[in-house]
Design an enzyme around this catalytic site. Sequence first.
Site, PDB file in Angstrom:
ATOM      1  N   CYS A  86       0.838  -1.201   0.000  1.00  0.00           N
ATOM      2  CA  CYS A  86       0.000   0.000   0.000  1.00  0.00           C
ATOM      3  C   CYS A  86       0.873   1.251   0.000  1.00  0.00           C
ATOM      4  CB  CYS A  86      -0.963  -0.062   1.176  1.00  0.00           C
ATOM      5  SG  CYS A  86      -2.362   1.042   0.992  1.00  0.00           S
ATOM      6  N   HIS A 195      -3.336  -5.815   0.995  1.00  0.00           N
ATOM      7  CA  HIS A 195      -2.657  -5.992   2.281  1.00  0.00           C
ATOM      8  C   HIS A 195      -2.554  -7.463   2.697  1.00  0.00           C
ATOM      9  CE1 HIS A 195      -2.494  -1.755   3.649  1.00  0.00           C
ATOM     10  NE2 HIS A 195      -3.532  -1.616   2.845  1.00  0.00           N
ATOM     11  N   GLU A 197      -0.720  -8.632   4.943  1.00  0.00           N
ATOM     12  CA  GLU A 197      -0.549  -8.684   6.404  1.00  0.00           C
ATOM     13  C   GLU A 197      -1.882  -8.602   7.139  1.00  0.00           C
ATOM     14  OE1 GLU A 197      -0.164  -6.081   4.627  1.00  0.00           O
ATOM     15  OE2 GLU A 197      -0.815  -4.291   5.721  1.00  0.00           O
TER      16      GLU A 197
END
Lengths: 228, 84
Positions: A86, A195, A197
Amino acid sequence: MKFAVIVFPGSNCDVDMYHAAKDELGEEAEYVWHDATSLEGFDAVLLPGGFSFGDYLRTGAIARFSPIMNEVVKAAQAGKPILGVCNGFQVLLEAGLLPGAMRRNESLKFICRPVNLAVKNNETMFTSLYNQDEVIQVPIAHGEGNYYCDAATLASLKENNQIVFTYEGTNPNGSIEDIAGIINKDGNVLGMMPHPERAVDSLLGGADGLKLFKSIVKQWRETYAVKA
Amino acid sequence: MYKVKVYVTLRESVLDPQGTAVKKSLDTMGYQAVEDVRIGKYMELTIEKTDRDVEEVVKEMCERLLSNPVIEDYRYEIEESVVL
């Protein structure tokens, strides 16, 4: 394996990155503040999402000149894995570690929802545990993820198999060729808008992103630990 | 001292989603004569005189930070201001 999580003023996915490396992978991880001047002892660098320096001027434009970025460039040149997610991707573009630039989303809206991604290249150190063309679900959360590059750059990205992730189904932001993530020619710097994560545990709604982190560790083990 | 005005806009070849949205709005307001809208940034810099050529410095700053040459064009105006 030891991960550095770079923290800029305005980063807000740093804790998720740390969690993925430390708790999910069980590897070592440390936060490194943007004005630090050394990355000694780290095996990989994670550039988290957020709004570094308030996105002033352009996304990632100011973060790119933070002192730690000199070290990130050196780590990239040394072949260490660098993952920018990002805002981290935006910083990598501004730093010239990856080609192209980000524009505002076509809809001009900030979009935060899970999307489907196709793994277009599973022969990278970040994607080796995925199947080629596997479709995974990972959340996006951005207002400026509309990836752009000129025709010559796009041709070169394709020729060198540098397009790693594309949006599957609907393209949420208008990015060229549905690009969601690209890698550098050397294959050690990956930038992506979605994302991974935030998708490392079924408690978070899905764990499709975990294989990306596990791939990094696998490659590192095969290169260093097995030989040792 | 110099007063420098820097204008940064998206390149002609790059679609400007903000400009397109504003153009559409102007269109519905009845301003059909508007052919194109490009949204950009305007910056004012006050720069001290140094040994370096001010224009060279401004260009360098535009290319390194103030604009992103991949998607943006820049232009500038430099005025020498008299310090009283």
